[in-house]
Structures are given as structure tokens and as C-alpha cells.
Design an enzyme around this catalytic site. Structure first.
Site: not given
Lengths: 305, 308
Positions: A21-22, A213, A215, A246, A255
């Protein structure tokens, strides 16, 4: 709990895989439905227990997730594995449940400017919008995960006060979210800002309901995750092959790669349930399909002499 | 420096390496150019202006083995030496040491391995034999009051032996320290270490060598360098090796990264409120310069993010 090398690390860490998804949402190439399904199935086979499958946002806004229903219906649901989906509002929630979703996620921001720029309303207004979703989800017995973005910095506001992060996290938790994922959206955090933020947030939300979460835009993700583990966090979000750039720094990484996280956790003797070679197969598959190099250093290193 | 992988810079058995690994020969001879002396000097001069206190300038290895460092004397003589900055050079043996002194070196480094197999393959002798060579160098250096830094490679794993016992690392570190090295840099040569193995290894070494004489030299091949450095810092280590722009690939995994980027290390340290005296922006500029000169992308995530 202070972060230090004497800290007791969790025995087990749950990895929340956000690649499908992300990750895919933030890739330039739109991926065919069949490919998404195959990726999720490969991830299911690697031992991951949570795989964020898709997003029930209007395809008008996120065309990459337009095939949300087909993906939900097409994946093999492995017993014991959860497949949460994003639901920005009641309509999305209803569509998600209809398509078979049994867990959903909602998003808040720790930065007012970010909230206004992205979803055209204040943080408080956005949380009120989710009230409906929360109520309906509770009645339907559907667990809801809450995300807080910009926890270590905002592309518009710059510094973000840990108290603001704690406020939003607490709201989401009191509204009924079973877990709050704290997102370093632009990857600017360091072990310094991560530990300060977690210290404040963990006063308001129990640490076993928190996730990080991170990055990797500035290469800090694994160091930040390590500090979070030292402070008692045992849920980590990551993306296979480090999918998903990003959006605020074109070309920069986003990520953190699941392979690199798993490598570190296993090296620390922490159980994840993940079979790293199988995970790497999934990463190799999606990179081939996207015709791009993996962002995972572990994957890049596997060409050995 | 340049396009030569770090381990080739450290390794004397260049001929052996390219015999065993034909792709390496192609890569070095066909695809990469030797970096001009002027570029090296400019890089070092730019780094001298950033606040970095130590800049490893060159290597007095025979140019037969490491052609990239053939201009060692010209480099050492050509750089503008900033007061308060040290410019150590590698010296594998007495010949190298003498050449280094003649060229004006004021600090040198020797390098041992925690792995017997790696030592034999790379410098054609056992660890013990290499220590005898270094003893000579250290003795001569002491007479001239030239400080010597000791490196221990394969501290967290060996490309040939695999697992390396922490006690082996501490033995070698102790030897080098007792012979007179003022500082021991513990190198995760193939980047396989994690905070778990870093902790165990440092615990063992700290029993033999004072913490303030230790440094870590982490490779980022598996993305573990920063958490490994963080672990070392949490254990009291306060000297960290790194390479601007993450120069220097890993010769054992083609296409993989090697050295951790100085920019990324600085970003983390400053974010933790740790002083380094270094200006990150100026380091990024130096990194930009060398990457342009080498026509390659930076390995530093901070540099990439900042220039976008």
C-alpha cells in the site's frame, strides 16, 4: 524507559509490512492488479503477520489504488495473517468491509500545516471525521489502527513538538484505535529526536500500543528503530525492498526496507517469524516488475563473490 | 579513495584478488579510471576546511599492488596541511614507512586482521607474522615520535571464515595496543555486523583495550552501519571512521555499498546533540565535488536528500 545498550530488547517484534500500500502508492509506475496480488501472496508466504493490502481512498485521488476491491478479493488470505486497509472516511470504510476487509487504518497528523495542506482541514477536524468510522468499526467488530504522521518533523512546519504528537496519539487511542503507528514522514528524525518523542508519547499511550514507521530519507531509519526497541516498542512498520519514495524529496528514499529491518532484528536475536530469503524473493519479484533497483542494502549485498 | 574498493587499498595481494575474482580486474582496469592527483589533493583540501580532525590521506603500499595510490608522495606533499588536522597514511611495512616519512608523514597506520584466512589471502602471511612486521614499523615510528594507529579487519565477520569469535578480535586489538598503537580501529570489513554482534565484540575488546583507545569502522553493506555505530557510542566509543559520500564499494559483494557516509554519520551525531566540530554542509560540498569528478552518485542519503 531510557534508551541504552543495557535496555532489555523485546523478544519478539511484529513487522507491519506496508509495501503493497504505502510502498506501491508512492511508486511512479502503476502496477497491474495481478502483480499486486502476487506480491501480497509472496509476502504472506514469507511469515509476515500483518500486510497492508490496499487503500479505500477514492481512485480520483490515488489512482494507484483504484483496484482496491479486486486486490482484496484476489489475495490468498493466509490464516493468522492480517490484511489491514486504509479508510479515510465512512464511505471508504463501508466499501472496505464490503470487499472483505477485516481490519482498517485511519490517519492523523501531528502538524497543523501538514493536515491543512494534505486533507484541507485542521488536525481536530480530521479526527472528528474519523469518529464516524470508529463508531461503525466498533459496532462491526473491526479493529482500527491509527497513524500519526510528521512525528519527528514536518516538511512545512519544520520542528514538531513531542507534546503535539502525544496529543494526537492519545486522541486516536481514546477513540478506540488498538495501535498507534508514529510516522517519521520525511525521515528527518535521529535517535535524539526519536527518544525525546517516545518519552513524551509513552506517558499518554501504553508502549505496547505503539509502533514506529520510520523513513530512511536521511539514512537514520535503522538507528531510530533500534532506539525505539530500546524504549520498549515492539511493532515496526517497513516496506519490502524499501518501496515508496519520499514524496517531499523527489528521488530520495522513503520507507525503510523490511529486509534490512529483519536482518537487524535477527542479528539482535529478536524473533519476527519472517523467513528472510522468502522475503527477499518477494522484493526481487516486485523490483523486477517495477524495473527498478531494490532500496534494501541486504538485497543489494546478496550478490556475493 | 578514488574508485578502488577499500579492501584493495588495504590488501597487498592485489594480484591474488584479481586472479581469484576476474570481474574485479575488469571493473578496475576497464571500467574505472585512476583519479588524478590534483583531484585527490582538492578533495583533501576541501575536507580540511570542514572541521574534520583526521583525514586519512593516502597509502604507502607498493604502486605495483595498488596503482590508485601510486601518487602517494605527490599527494602528501601537495595538500595544504590545516593546523589541528592530522593526515595519517597507511604503511604496511618498513619500506612503506620510510617512504612515508620521506614524504613528510606525521602519523601512520598499520592493519591486522582478526581472521587468519583473510590475513593469509590478503597479505600472504599469518596474523602473527603480520604483527612482527608491524612491530618493526611501530618501533621505528616510536623513535621518530610518529603516532601509529592500528586497524583490525573482519571484526564482525570474514568473507572467507564467516563467523569471527570476539575473543580473536580482542587478542589482535590487544597485541596492536600493547605494541604501541595509540588507537585501534575495529573494522566490520564486509558490513555483516548488527548491534547484537557489535555489542558482543566490543564487550570482549573492552576487557583488553581501554574504551578511549577504540574506534569503529563500520561498512554499510547490509545497511547496519548507523545502528552499529549507535551501539558503539552507547558503549562509550567516541571515535568513528567514515568516508565522505560513502566512497569505496565492498569488493566482496559487487554493486554493494561499503564505507558508511560521513554525512549520514554526522547527521545522526548532531541530531543526538553530540559535538563533532564538523560542518555538515561543507562535507556535503566535498562529497559533491568528488562525486562529480568520479562521475558517480553519492552513497550518502543525507547528501541525496539535501540536494533535492
Amino acid at each position: 524507559k531510557a534508551a541504552g545498550v543495557d535496555s532489555t530488547l523485546p523478544e519478539k517484534v511484529k513487522i507491519v509490512e506496508v509495501g503493497p500500500r504505502d510502498g506501491l502508492q508512492n511508486e511512479k509506475t502503476i502496477v497491474p492488479t495481478e502483480t499486486k496480488i502476487h506480491l501480497i501472496d509472496m509476502l504472506s508466504a514469507s511469515g509476515l503477520s500483518v500486510i497492508e493490502a490496499t487503500s479505500f481512498v477514492s481512485p480520483k485521488w490515488v489512482p494507484q489504488m483504484a483496484d482496491q476491491v479486486e486486490v482484496m478479493k484476489g489475495i490468498g488470505r493466509k490464516p493468522g495473517v492480517s490484511y489491514p486497509v486504509l479508510t479515510p472516511n465512512l464511505k471508504g470504510f463501508q466499501a472496505a468491509v464490503k470487499a472483505g476487509a477485516s481490519e482498517v487504518a485511519i490517519f492523523g497528523a501531528a502538524s497543523e500545516l501538514f493536515s491543512k495542506k494534505n486533507i484541507n482541514c485542521s488536525v481536530e477536524e480530521s479526527l472528528q471525521r474519523f469518529d464516524e468510522v470508529m463508531r461503525t468499526a466498533k459496532e462491526a467488530g473491526v479493529p482500527v489502527r491509527g497513524y500519526v504522521s510528521c512525528v519527528l518533523g514536518c516538511p512545512y512546519e519544520g520542528k514538531v513538538a513531542p507534546e503535539k504528537v502525544a496529543h494526537v496519539a492519545k486522541r486516536l487511542y481514546s477513540m478506540g484505535c488498538y495501535e498507534i503507528s508514529l510516522g517519521d514522514t520525511i525521515g528527518v528524525g535521529t535517535p535524539g529526536s526519536m527518544s525525546k518523542m517516545l518519552e513524551v508519547v509513552s506517558r499518554e499511550v501504553p508502549v505496547n500500543a505503539l509502533a514506529v514507521h520510520c523513513h530512511d530519507t536521511y539514512g537514520q531509519a535503522l538507528a531510530n528503530i533500534l532506539v525505539a526497541l530500546q524504549m520498549g516498542i515492539s511493532v515496526v512498520d517497513s516496506s519490502v525492498a524499501g518501496l515508496g519514495g519520499c514524496p517531499y524529496a523527489h528521488g530520495a528514499s522513503g520507507n525503510v526496507a523490511t529486509e534490512d529491518v529483519v536482518y537487524m532484528l535477527h542479528g539482535l536475536g529478536i524473533q519476527t517469524g519472517v523467513d528472510l530469503p522468502k522475503l527477499m524473493d518477494a522484493g526481487a519479484f516486485i523490483c523486477r516488475t517495477l524495473n527498478r533497483k531494490s532500496n534494501s542494502k541486504v538485497a543489494q549485498a546478496t550478490c556475493k563473490l | 579513495m578514488g574508485n578502488v574498493p577499500t579492501t584493495v587499498k588495504h590488501c597487498l595481494s592485489y594480484e591474488q584478488l584479481i586472479q581469484d575474482y576476474p570481474w574485479l580486474k575488469r571493473w578496475l582496469l576497464e571500467e574505472k579510471e585512476i583519479v588524478p592527483t590534483g583531484v585527490k589533493i582538492q578533495l583533501i583540501d576541501m575536507l580540511s576546511g570542514t572541521g574534520l580532525p583526521v583525514i586519512e590521506a593516502t597509502s604507502f603500499v607498493s604502486s605495483k599492488w595498488v596503482p590508485q595510490m601510486a601518487d602517494h608522495t605527490d599527494v602528501l606533499r601537495g595538500i595544504q596541511r590545516e593546523p589541528h588536522v592530522r593526515y595519517p597514511v597507511l604503511t604496511p611495512n618498513m619500506q612503506g614507512f620510510q617512504d612515508a616519512v620521506a614524504a613528510g608523514a606525521t602519523e601512520v597506520a598499520v592493519f591486522g586482521s582478526a581472521s587468519e584466512t583473510f590475513s593469509k589471502k590478503n597479505i600472504n602471511c599469518s596474523i602473527d607474522e603480520s604483527m612482527l612486521r608491524f612491530e618493526e614499523v611501530i618501533k621505528a615510528a616510536k623513535e621518530r615520535q610518529i603516532p601509529v594507529r592500528g586497524y583490525v579487519s573482519c571484526a564482525l565477520g570474514c568473507p572467507l571464515e564467516g563467523h569471527i569469535e570476539p575473543s580473536k578480535v580482542s587478542q589482535v586489538a590487544k597485541r596492536l595496543y600493547e605494541m604501541g598503537c595509540y588507537e585501534i580501529s575495529l573494522g566490520d570489513t564486509i558490513g555483516v555486523g548488527t548491534p547484537g554482534s557489535m555489542f558482543k565484540m566490543l564487550q570482549s575488546v573492552m576487557n583488553e583495550v581501554p574504551t578511549n583507545a577504540l574506534a569503529v569502522h563500520c561498512h554499510d553493506t547490509y545497511g547496519q552501519a548507523l545502528p552499529n555505530i549507535l551501539t558503539a557510542l552507547q558503549m562509550g566509543v567516541c571515535v568513528v571512521d567514515s568516508a565522505v559520500a560513502g566512497l569505496g564499494g565492498c569488493p566482496y559483494a559487487q554493486g554493494s555499498s561499503g564505507n558508511v557516509s560521513t554525512e549520514d554519520v554526522l547527521y545522526m551525531l548532531h541530531g543526538m546533540g553530540i559535538e563533532t566540530g564538523v560542518n555538515l554542509t561543507k562535507v556535503i560540498e566535498a562529497g559533491d565535488f568528488i562525486c562529480n569528478a568520479l562521475r558517480r552518485d553519492t552513497n550518502s542519503r543525507v547528501a541525496r536528500a539535501r540536494t533535492l
